[in-house]
Motif scaffolding. Structure first.
Motif, PDB file in Angstrom:
ATOM      1  N   GLU A   1       0.816  -1.217   0.000  1.00 42.67           N
ATOM      2  CA  GLU A   1       0.000   0.000   0.000  1.00 42.67           C
ATOM      3  C   GLU A   1       0.851   1.269   0.000  1.00 42.67           C
ATOM      4  OE1 GLU A   1      -3.957  -0.813   2.465  1.00 42.67           O
ATOM      5  OE2 GLU A   1      -2.311  -2.161   2.933  1.00 42.67           O
TER       6      GLU A   1
ATOM      7  N   ALA B   1       2.641   1.470  -3.471  1.00 42.63           N
ATOM      8  CA  ALA B   1       1.721   1.797  -4.567  1.00 42.63           C
ATOM      9  C   ALA B   1       1.270   3.253  -4.499  1.00 42.63           C
ATOM     10  CB  ALA B   1       0.506   0.866  -4.533  1.00 42.63           C
ATOM     11  N   ALA B   2       1.245   3.830  -3.294  1.00 42.20           N
ATOM     12  CA  ALA B   2       0.828   5.224  -3.148  1.00 42.20           C
ATOM     13  C   ALA B   2       1.792   6.170  -3.861  1.00 42.20           C
ATOM     14  CB  ALA B   2       0.727   5.595  -1.672  1.00 42.20           C
TER      15      ALA B   2
ATOM     16  N   MET C   1      -7.851   7.112  -3.743  1.00 40.70           N
ATOM     17  CA  MET C   1      -6.607   7.587  -3.141  1.00 40.70           C
ATOM     18  C   MET C   1      -6.920   8.770  -2.243  1.00 40.70           C
ATOM     19  SD  MET C   1      -4.259   7.123  -6.529  1.00 40.70           S
ATOM     20  CE  MET C   1      -5.420   8.015  -7.525  1.00 40.70           C
TER      21      MET C   1
END
Lengths: 258, 306
Positions: B76, B79-80, B108
């Motif tokens: 997570e 991927a941010a 997001m």
């Protein structure tokens, strides 16, 4: 971190309700929920309003089932078919969360179908048959309770059939086969109950098909093979859990390739 | 040049599907702010590598670290930091461009309506953004794809074959735009392509992949954006004498030319050396072998999928 979950469900709803297809399905459902009481009125059937609604609901159940299965089978497989799954899954979110938001959106669609059927069906039944008696079961009150219980058990059926479609479409990443098989389950479950009679085979009472339709318990507390309502509910819950786990595995653990 | 912590690290990344090795022990770093090209013929493992970088595919062996976060253990967080287009920018055709962006913005944290408008303007779609995507041309879809990738101001922008389906004007715009992103926002860009000439114009560095193996990494531009002349040829009156003199520089002779690898500083030093030794220098020229020649040489001219 579940704060993003309502957003995900909003996304899934947007993808369902921004399509013309969905509105056509809902329009058909509303049309038949209204047309059945009207037709029964025209034919001059001597029934009370709740029996009319029961008849209406028994018919629109099949429409709801088809529409629900289409939505449930498309919500994952459609993303694969269109290639949008790639843009969906590269977000900083666990895949399991995205999958759950899809299932919640399917449940909301089932709820919408049930509410539309109930509101339109009951309103029109009351409009045409208010105060009429005749062919029907017992007093007005028990007739109403039975009718609403049938709506409840049929909605549970929809959830189970939708879950089968949801699981198969996630496994196959294709909607059409999932739609076919899950509708087959709906239409042939009684046949399975007949072939695998739990009175003959002890193990047959653990088969899902016999418990999808709980409406038998409205009339009698004894279910297939002498089991109770709580046993049936337990079977449904157990299968649901297993199906959701299989779906989660297929969605969250497998590679997304071309 | 100051050594910076790399933004992207591929550490022995391997992908096997049953017994087939699609990506074989690929290791490289990308420093922040660079445009890194990933070059290879079709079927070489480019898209597979990208799919592993964005978490669409599992990594069989090795790891990918983005901004210090492992894709395997801290998906997570990693991927941010990434915005990407994997293959074609497939959007929801039955939604408007704006609703597509809103859809991804909801996934997001911290993306305002204002930011959505900003990226729409950035890619020049403001007049068509409320039309359904099914009415868009391929170029417009590509731009919408770039917009969704940039929504959350990613540190790393991954574009898989971004010039596919773009006209020369669109390619030019994309190139200028990527340059601006790296300059103004410090974004690191990872582009894959099989178009060599395109990569030469766009990238600071390229990694060349073939049959799942990284076979070379070439610096195309120095830190200040100048193209690096890797080899320089000195045309002299006595090539063998010059070659003997420049032995420590790894010089090789080619007719009456001596070819040396080195930066402009080295070239000036070598020139002084030659002149001091009484060797007459007629010309100093950079050897510009195009990337295409190098690529074909390295991949053995084999551009077919096997």
């Amino acid at each position: 971190m579940w704060s993003s979950f309502p957003n995900l469900v909003a996304n899934e709803n947007m993808k369902i309700y921004f399509r013309v297809r969905t509105w056509i399905m809902l329009a058909i459902l509303v049309f038949f929920s209204a047309a059945m009481p009207a037709m029964l009125y025209v034919t001059g059937a001597a029934m009370d309003a709740w029996t009319v609604f029961t008849w209406t609901e028994s018919f629109t159940l099949y429409l709801s089932a088809i529409f629900t299965v289409v939505i449930a089978a498309d919500i994952v497989a459609g993303e694969f078919a269109a290639g949008t799954i790639k843009l969906l899954l590269i977000r900083p979110l666990r895949r399991g969360k995205i999958l759950m938001s899809k299932w919640v959106a399917v449940l909301l669609f089932i709820l919408l179908c049930a509410v539309l059927t109930a509101v339109v069906g009951i309103a029109l039944s009351q409009l045409f048959f208010a105060g009429t008696g005749g062919l029907g079961s017992g007093s007005g009150a028990s007739s109403m309770v039975n009718s609403l219980l049938l709506l409840l058990t049929d909605t549970i059926q929809l959830v189970m059939i939708a879950l089968v479609a949801f699981m198969l479409s996630t496994l196959f990443r294709s909607g059409s086969l999932a739609i076919g098989i899950s509708l087959l389950v709906l239409f042939t479950k009684d046949l399975f109950g007949f072939m695998l009679n739990p009175d003959k085979y002890v193990w047959a009472k653990y088969i899902l098909f016999l418990h999808i339709d709980l409406s038998g318990y409205i009339q009698s507390p004894i279910g297939p093979g002498g089991v109770s309502l709580s046993f049936s509910i337990f079977i449904l819950a157990a299968y649901s859990l297993v199906f959701l786990l299989i779906t989660w595995w297929a969605f969250a653990k497998r590679d997304v390739a071309a | 040049m100051m050594q910076q912590e790399p933004l992207v690290r591929l550490l022995g990344v391997t992908k096997k599907i049953s017994s087939k090795v699609l990506v074989d022990n690929v290791t490289f770093d990308i420093p922040p702010g660079q445009i890194f090209g990933f070059l290879g013929p079709n079927g070489a493992g480019k898209t597979t590598t990208i799919r592993m970088m964005v978490g669409l595919m599992s990594i069989t062996e090795g790891d990918i670290v983005i901004g210090g976060y492992s894709i395997r253990s801290h998906y997570e967080q990693a991927a941010a930091l990434i915005g990407a287009i994997v293959e074609n920018p497939e959007m929801y055709k039955y939604l408007s461009g704006y609703n597509n962006l809103k859809h991804f913005a909801r996934m997001m944290p911290g993306i305002s309506e204002e930011r959505i408008r900003e990226v729409v303007e950035l890619v020049g779609l403001e007049h068509r953004i409320h039309d359904k995507v099914q009415t868009y041309s391929l170029g417009m879809r590509q731009r919408l794809g770039v917009a969704q990738a940039l929504l959350h101001r990613p540190k790393l922008l991954i574009l898989d074959e971004p010039t596919n389906g773009l006209d020369p004007q669109g390619i030019r715009e994309l190139r200028d735009y990527l340059r601006r992103l790296t300059r103004e926002e410090g974004t690191t860009v990872f582009v894959s392509s099989h178009l060599l000439s395109e990569m030469e114009l766009m990238c600071d560095r390229v990694g060349i992949i073939r049959h799942g193996r990284l076979i070379d990494i070439r610096q195309l531009r120095s830190a200040d954006g100048q193209r690096t002349a890797e080899e320089t040829a000195f045309t002299v009156h006595d090539a063998s004498a010059a070659a003997a003199l420049l032995q420590s520089f790894g010089a090789k002779t080619e007719g009456n030319r001596v070819i040396v690898r080195g930066n402009p500083e080295t070239v000036a030093d070598i020139n002084a050396l030659l002149v001091e030794a009484g060797i007459r220098v007629f010309a100093i020229q950079p050897v510009t072998e195009s990337l295409e020649d190098q690529f074909l040489e390295m991949t053995g001219g084999d551009r077919h999928v096997e």
